[in-house]
Design a protein around this motif. Structure first.
Motif, mmCIF file in Angstrom:
data_model
loop_
_atom_site.group_PDB
_atom_site.id
_atom_site.type_symbol
_atom_site.label_atom_id
_atom_site.label_comp_id
_atom_site.label_asym_id
_atom_site.label_seq_id
_atom_site.Cartn_x
_atom_site.Cartn_y
_atom_site.Cartn_z
ATOM 1 N N LYS A 1 -15.100 6.126 -7.540
ATOM 2 C CA LYS A 1 -14.604 7.484 -8.121
ATOM 3 C C LYS A 1 -13.616 7.078 -9.532
ATOM 4 C CE LYS A 1 -12.103 10.880 -6.829
ATOM 5 N NZ LYS A 1 -11.564 12.105 -6.310
ATOM 6 N N LYS A 2 -13.489 7.972 -10.498
ATOM 7 C CA LYS A 2 -12.481 7.971 -11.306
ATOM 8 C C LYS A 2 -11.170 8.803 -10.545
ATOM 9 C CE LYS A 2 -13.885 8.107 -15.377
ATOM 10 N NZ LYS A 2 -13.617 6.809 -15.764
ATOM 11 N N VAL A 3 -10.123 7.721 -10.541
ATOM 12 C CA VAL A 3 -9.021 8.522 -9.645
ATOM 13 C C VAL A 3 -7.916 9.330 -10.498
ATOM 14 C CG1 VAL A 3 -6.870 7.635 -8.407
ATOM 15 C CG2 VAL A 3 -9.006 6.573 -8.341
ATOM 16 N N LEU A 4 -7.446 10.271 -9.847
ATOM 17 C CA LEU A 4 -6.439 11.300 -10.366
ATOM 18 C C LEU A 4 -5.279 11.271 -9.215
ATOM 19 C CD1 LEU A 4 -5.390 13.269 -12.298
ATOM 20 C CD2 LEU A 4 -6.374 14.948 -11.076
ATOM 21 N N SER A 5 -4.054 10.835 -9.676
ATOM 22 C CA SER A 5 -2.974 10.638 -9.009
ATOM 23 C C SER A 5 -1.743 11.323 -9.625
ATOM 24 C CB SER A 5 -2.668 9.286 -8.410
ATOM 25 O OG SER A 5 -2.525 8.263 -9.488
ATOM 26 N N PHE A 6 -0.668 11.783 -8.936
ATOM 27 C CA PHE A 6 0.292 12.487 -9.241
ATOM 28 C C PHE A 6 1.723 11.647 -8.730
ATOM 29 C CE2 PHE A 6 -2.163 16.464 -8.480
ATOM 30 C CZ PHE A 6 -2.361 16.610 -9.702
ATOM 31 N N GLU A 7 2.826 11.592 -9.666
ATOM 32 C CA GLU A 7 4.096 11.212 -9.259
ATOM 33 C C GLU A 7 4.973 12.198 -9.055
ATOM 34 O OE1 GLU A 7 5.982 7.462 -11.104
ATOM 35 O OE2 GLU A 7 7.500 9.160 -11.719
ATOM 36 N N ILE A 8 5.698 12.111 -7.798
ATOM 37 C CA ILE A 8 6.999 13.207 -7.819
ATOM 38 C C ILE A 8 8.208 12.318 -7.535
ATOM 39 C CG2 ILE A 8 5.487 14.936 -7.170
ATOM 40 C CD1 ILE A 8 6.379 14.391 -4.085
ATOM 41 N N PHE A 9 9.494 13.118 -7.575
ATOM 42 C CA PHE A 9 10.560 12.373 -7.175
ATOM 43 C C PHE A 9 11.320 13.120 -6.008
ATOM 44 C CE2 PHE A 9 11.412 14.471 -11.156
ATOM 45 C CZ PHE A 9 12.257 15.303 -10.859
ATOM 46 N N SER B 1 2.507 9.399 -5.324
ATOM 47 C CA SER B 1 3.316 8.497 -5.255
ATOM 48 C C SER B 1 4.607 8.976 -5.452
ATOM 49 C CB SER B 1 3.258 7.452 -6.533
ATOM 50 O OG SER B 1 3.716 7.991 -7.699
ATOM 51 N N VAL B 2 5.697 8.491 -4.618
ATOM 52 C CA VAL B 2 7.003 9.044 -4.578
ATOM 53 C C VAL B 2 8.158 8.128 -5.166
ATOM 54 C CG1 VAL B 2 8.881 10.214 -3.040
ATOM 55 C CG2 VAL B 2 6.291 10.591 -2.327
ATOM 56 N N THR C 1 15.726 6.768 2.314
ATOM 57 C CA THR C 1 15.462 7.665 3.413
ATOM 58 C C THR C 1 14.395 9.061 3.167
ATOM 59 O OG1 THR C 1 17.725 7.428 4.722
ATOM 60 C CG2 THR C 1 16.464 9.369 4.954
ATOM 61 N N GLU C 2 14.928 9.568 1.691
ATOM 62 C CA GLU C 2 14.267 10.573 1.252
ATOM 63 C C GLU C 2 12.847 9.952 0.834
ATOM 64 O OE1 GLU C 2 14.934 13.644 0.797
ATOM 65 O OE2 GLU C 2 17.083 13.679 0.744
ATOM 66 N N THR C 3 12.605 8.967 0.301
ATOM 67 C CA THR C 3 11.424 8.509 -0.142
ATOM 68 C C THR C 3 10.424 8.099 0.916
ATOM 69 O OG1 THR C 3 12.149 7.484 -2.194
ATOM 70 C CG2 THR C 3 9.992 6.720 -1.341
ATOM 71 N N LEU C 4 10.912 7.907 1.881
ATOM 72 C CA LEU C 4 10.123 7.374 3.123
ATOM 73 C C LEU C 4 9.745 8.803 3.967
ATOM 74 C CD1 LEU C 4 9.217 5.561 5.740
ATOM 75 C CD2 LEU C 4 11.508 5.390 6.644
ATOM 76 N N LYS C 5 10.709 9.944 3.951
ATOM 77 C CA LYS C 5 10.249 11.109 4.609
ATOM 78 C C LYS C 5 9.213 11.881 3.732
ATOM 79 C CE LYS C 5 12.216 15.446 6.607
ATOM 80 N NZ LYS C 5 10.944 16.050 6.639
ATOM 81 N N ILE C 6 9.493 11.939 2.514
ATOM 82 C CA ILE C 6 8.331 12.778 1.760
ATOM 83 C C ILE C 6 7.056 11.746 1.766
ATOM 84 C CG2 ILE C 6 8.165 13.506 -0.852
ATOM 85 C CD1 ILE C 6 11.202 13.587 -0.867
ATOM 86 N N ALA C 7 7.059 10.662 1.583
ATOM 87 C CA ALA C 7 5.810 9.993 1.407
ATOM 88 C C ALA C 7 5.131 9.873 2.745
ATOM 89 C CB ALA C 7 6.153 8.398 1.217
ATOM 90 N N GLY D 1 -1.961 15.499 4.527
ATOM 91 C CA GLY D 1 -3.326 14.843 4.695
ATOM 92 C C GLY D 1 -3.779 14.304 3.193
ATOM 93 N N ILE D 2 -2.498 14.029 2.408
ATOM 94 C CA ILE D 2 -2.886 13.213 1.189
ATOM 95 C C ILE D 2 -2.421 11.931 1.299
ATOM 96 C CG2 ILE D 2 -2.504 13.412 -1.326
ATOM 97 C CD1 ILE D 2 -1.674 16.210 -0.886
ATOM 98 N N GLU D 3 -3.249 11.131 0.462
ATOM 99 C CA GLU D 3 -2.771 9.681 0.600
ATOM 100 C C GLU D 3 -1.232 9.411 -0.159
ATOM 101 O OE1 GLU D 3 -2.637 6.625 2.742
ATOM 102 O OE2 GLU D 3 -4.608 7.536 2.714
ATOM 103 N N SER D 4 -0.561 8.566 0.300
ATOM 104 C CA SER D 4 0.838 8.589 -0.452
ATOM 105 C C SER D 4 1.169 7.387 -0.827
ATOM 106 C CB SER D 4 1.875 9.281 0.428
ATOM 107 O OG SER D 4 2.173 8.366 1.620
ATOM 108 N N VAL D 5 1.615 6.839 -1.855
ATOM 109 C CA VAL D 5 2.364 5.762 -2.214
ATOM 110 C C VAL D 5 3.719 5.782 -2.386
ATOM 111 C CG1 VAL D 5 2.465 4.221 -4.132
ATOM 112 C CG2 VAL D 5 0.324 5.146 -3.542
ATOM 113 N N ALA D 6 4.629 4.626 -1.729
ATOM 114 C CA ALA D 6 6.142 4.711 -1.733
ATOM 115 C C ALA D 6 6.251 3.742 -2.870
ATOM 116 C CB ALA D 6 6.671 4.411 -0.234
#
Length: 287
Positions: free
Chosen positions: A10-18, A45-46, A57-63, A71-76
């Motif tokens: 598929k054509k991928v759609l992803s988001f970045e948060i902080f 992605s985080v 620690t924050e990145t790990l916990k949120i990801a 249930g969403i795939e995450s990227v750290a």
């Protein structure tokens, strides 16, 4: 799931948060994730903060929560300039234990408050280390207008080829506001033998000062059309927001028509803007 596999179907759609700033409520980021979940992203992605164990620690916990709770795939994100090998090993082991399979491997910005380490001077060094010792899917950053610290576009492409050869299986671009830079970059990458999926990083602009600061830091050029929009609406926040969304949508529609592999939206933790853009483009992504 390794996110590189998504591009095959598929054509991928992803988001970045902080992660939330110290002045923000922790619940705010989870409200954001809850709203983004309704937009069916392929992954979120985080980012990793300015430095230190608290950022990790924050990145790990949120990801971890994105994947295991929502249930969403995450990227750290993992920037290496301020980390030594022992710290990187600990972070990667923690990510693996949390079930996270995807890493955005970065050099990262030099932080005056955090002394650079010498174990990983370049993102390619980190990528090689991860590839040799773990089974993560490794994502790398790329720069359609060239990295701000790189003297030439050609050298920047060579550096990118090093990242891919070291083990990066997909790429996400830095933000850009003129699609022609992306198309030229994509052509140069293909000529250099780079054959991995490239997602276009798009940032909707809702604040003139913010985008001017980011553009200066990243070496991103602001097209005349874009500058005219900012000047016309800079004193009208609502109009500026809507104009910024419309500009981002126009970029994305053109990118999809030109066969982009995916869109990575820099949400700035603003789910309203992400929703507006998603509603404008989701039928195109599925076409």
């Amino acid at each position: 799931m390794k996110t590189c596999e998504l591009f095959k179907i598929k054509k991928v759609l992803s988001f970045e948060i902080f992660p939330p700033r110290r002045t923000d409520s922790v619940s705010t980021i989870y409200n954001t994730i809850e709203e983004l979940k309704g937009l069916n992203p392929d992954f979120i992605s985080v980012t990793y903060g300015a430095g230190g164990s608290e950022s990790n620690t924050e990145t790990l916990k949120i990801a971890s929560d994105i994947k295991n709770k929502y249930g969403i795939e995450s990227v750290a994100h993992l920037p290496c300039i301020s980390l030594n090998k022992t710290q990187v090993i600990e972070i990667l082991n923690n990510l693996r234990e949390a079930g996270i399979e995807n890493i955005l491997a970065l050099r990262g910005d030099v932080n005056p408050n955090c002394k650079p380490q010498n174990d990983f001077k370049h993102a390619s060094d980190l990528i090689s280390f991860i590839k040799e010792n773990w089974d993560f899917n490794i994502i790398a950053a790329c720069y359609p207008e060239g990295h701000v610290e790189c003297p030439t576009i050609i050298e920047d492409i060579r550096n990118l080829k090093c990242k891919v050869d070291a083990g990066a299986s997909q790429l996400i671009t830095q933000l850009f506001f003129d699609n022609n830079y992306f198309y030229s970059f994509r052509e140069r990458a293909a000529i250099a033998g780079i054959r991995v999926p490239i997602e276009a990083g798009i940032m909707p602009v809702i604040n003139k000062k913010q985008v001017e600061r980011i553009a200066a830091l990243c070496g991103v050029k602001l097209p005349k059309k874009f500058l005219s929009i900012m000047e016309k609406y800079e004193n009208n926040p609502e109009a500026m927001r809507d104009a910024g969304i419309a500009y981002a949508v126009d970029q994305i529609v053109d990118l999809i028509a030109q066969g982009v592999d995916g869109i990575h939206l820099y949400t700035m933790n603003n789910p309203y803007i992400a929703r507006r853009i998603y509603e404008a483009i989701y039928t195109l992504l599925a076409a």
